[in-house]
Design an enzyme around this catalytic site. Structure first.
Site, mmCIF file in Angstrom:
data_model
loop_
_atom_site.group_PDB
_atom_site.id
_atom_site.type_symbol
_atom_site.label_atom_id
_atom_site.label_comp_id
_atom_site.label_asym_id
_atom_site.label_seq_id
_atom_site.Cartn_x
_atom_site.Cartn_y
_atom_site.Cartn_z
ATOM 1 C CD GLU A 35 -2.847 -1.255 2.269
ATOM 2 O OE1 GLU A 35 -2.863 -0.399 3.186
ATOM 3 O OE2 GLU A 35 -3.363 -2.378 2.369
ATOM 4 N N GLY A 36 2.072 1.188 0.491
ATOM 5 C CA GLY A 36 2.965 2.355 0.439
ATOM 6 C C GLY A 36 3.205 2.777 -1.002
ATOM 7 C CG HIS A 37 5.516 0.223 -3.550
ATOM 8 N ND1 HIS A 37 5.566 -0.983 -2.894
ATOM 9 C CD2 HIS A 37 6.803 0.644 -3.652
ATOM 10 C CE1 HIS A 37 6.826 -1.289 -2.620
ATOM 11 N NE2 HIS A 37 7.601 -0.320 -3.062
HETATM 12 P P1 AMP Z 1 11.144 0.520 -3.254
HETATM 13 O O1 AMP Z 1 10.333 -0.357 -4.145
HETATM 14 O O2 AMP Z 1 11.295 -0.030 -1.863
HETATM 15 O O3 AMP Z 1 12.431 0.977 -3.871
HETATM 16 O O4 AMP Z 1 10.303 1.849 -3.036
HETATM 17 C C1 AMP Z 1 9.788 2.551 -4.122
HETATM 18 C C2 AMP Z 1 9.189 3.837 -3.620
HETATM 19 O O5 AMP Z 1 8.155 3.537 -2.684
HETATM 20 C C3 AMP Z 1 10.191 4.728 -2.876
HETATM 21 O O6 AMP Z 1 9.953 6.087 -3.209
HETATM 22 C C4 AMP Z 1 9.881 4.441 -1.438
HETATM 23 O O7 AMP Z 1 10.219 5.506 -0.562
HETATM 24 C C5 AMP Z 1 8.373 4.264 -1.499
HETATM 25 N N1 AMP Z 1 7.880 3.520 -0.336
HETATM 26 C C6 AMP Z 1 8.353 2.347 0.135
HETATM 27 N N2 AMP Z 1 7.691 2.003 1.261
HETATM 28 C C7 AMP Z 1 6.797 2.991 1.499
HETATM 29 C C8 AMP Z 1 5.832 3.220 2.519
HETATM 30 N N3 AMP Z 1 5.647 2.371 3.518
HETATM 31 N N4 AMP Z 1 5.080 4.349 2.441
HETATM 32 C C9 AMP Z 1 5.254 5.243 1.425
HETATM 33 N N5 AMP Z 1 6.155 5.071 0.436
HETATM 34 C C10 AMP Z 1 6.917 3.967 0.479
#
Ligand code: AMP
Length: 284
Positions: A35-37
């Site tokens: 859900e963050g993504h």
């Molecule tokens: P990643 O796939 O982990 O490289 O993350 C891709 C993007 O998603 C980056 O901009 C991260 O900061 C963001 N992201 C990862 N986890 C979260 C989260 N829990 N809440 C908001 N954004 C997130």
């Protein structure tokens, strides 16, 4: 949602969208979405006419001893989630597309990338900045959305965009958390049931330090000790850093000043899993 696999196709699509007068928001990810993504995709939809999410597990941002090989991957699952979230395009290039044979250029950012993550993962931000610069050139977005979860990364990307005169507006979106406060992360899938329960300690340590600041604490060593003591008390972590720093420069003075925006940054291993979290606040 359309899936694009080559840079040539991406260039064509981006030109078509731009020529039609529409704007593009780009959401760079390494996949195994949560859900963050998806919150970044939603933010992208609010900011631009269409959203391009990228899915690329970028080898250059992992050190040889890190989890590149075992990083979770499931493009079908990710495509379904993105489509449901209203994403317009998924850009999922191969390693050869992003790093063709003979590739020999790296983006390296000094200063802001050196403390914290830069100290413990010295090659990480070169890999991040390089791949993000390449994704920007492939997609030509008007906006790019990044999560506050990777706080230092947002500062590094802003520095790169400013220094390299890149015409992209960087938007930072809040950290999405599990119900108990643990920041959502693709790496949470590595945690055992027991570790998953303990993982919440990091967010609690941030809250403890925020309480001390709220009560008037300005000295960085005292604030840092609140976090370290809290985490060490749980007995299961190996801390890389647990520090307060200026929210814009990441500098760590002995004493902060009233009204100063600061960020509390934590990175710690729980078993073999490295977790990070942060909290932005202001000195009283
Ligand atoms: P990643 O796939 O982990 O490289 O993350 C891709 C993007 O998603 C980056 O901009 C991260 O900061 C963001 N992201 C990862 N986890 C979260 C989260 N829990 N809440 C908001 N954004 C997130």
């Amino acid at each position: 949602m359309e899936i694009i696999k080559t840079v040539a196709e991406m260039h064509k699509l981006s030109d078509k969208i731009r020529q039609s007068g529409k704007t593009i928001a780009c959401v760079p990810t390494m996949g195994y979405l949560h859900e963050g993504h998806l919150s970044l995709v939603i933010k992208g939809k609010q900011s631009a006419d269409c959203v391009v999410t990228t899915l690329f597990v970028n080898p250059t941002q992992f050190a040889p001893n890190e989890d590149f090989e075992k990083y979770p991957r499931d493009i079908d699952r990710d495509a379904k989630l993105l489509s449901e979230a209203g994403c317009d395009y998924l850009f999922a290039p191969s390693s050869n597309e992003m790093y063709p044979i003979g590739y020999n250029t790296e983006v390296s950012i000094k200063g802001i990338s050196e403390p914290f993550e830069g100290k413990f993962r010295p090659t990480h931000f070169n890999g991040v900045a390089t791949v993000v610069a390449k994704l920007f050139n492939a997609i030509k977005p008007h906006y790019a959305i990044f999560g506050q979860k990777d706080y230092q990364q947002t500062l590094v990307i802003k520095q790169m965009v400013s220094d390299m005169l890149v015409d992209v507006e960087i938007i930072v979106s809040p950290t999405i958390r599990e119900e108990d406060g643990l920041a959502k992360s693709s790496r949470n899938t590595y945690l055992t049931t027991e570790e998953r329960k303990t993982a919440i300690t990091l967010n609690q340590a941030l809250k403890e330090a925020a309480k001390a600041i709220e009560a008037g604490e300005k000295r960085s060593d005292k604030i840092n000790k609140v976090m370290a003591d809290y985490i060490n008390n749980a007995g299961a972590f190996r801390i890389d850093y647990a520090c307060a720093a200026d929210a814009n420069t990441l500098q760590q003075p002995q004493e902060f000043t009233s009204g100063q925006d600061i960020v509390l940054l934590i990175a710690a291993y729980l078993g073999k899993t490295r977790l990070i979290d942060n909290f932005i606040t202001q000195i009283k």
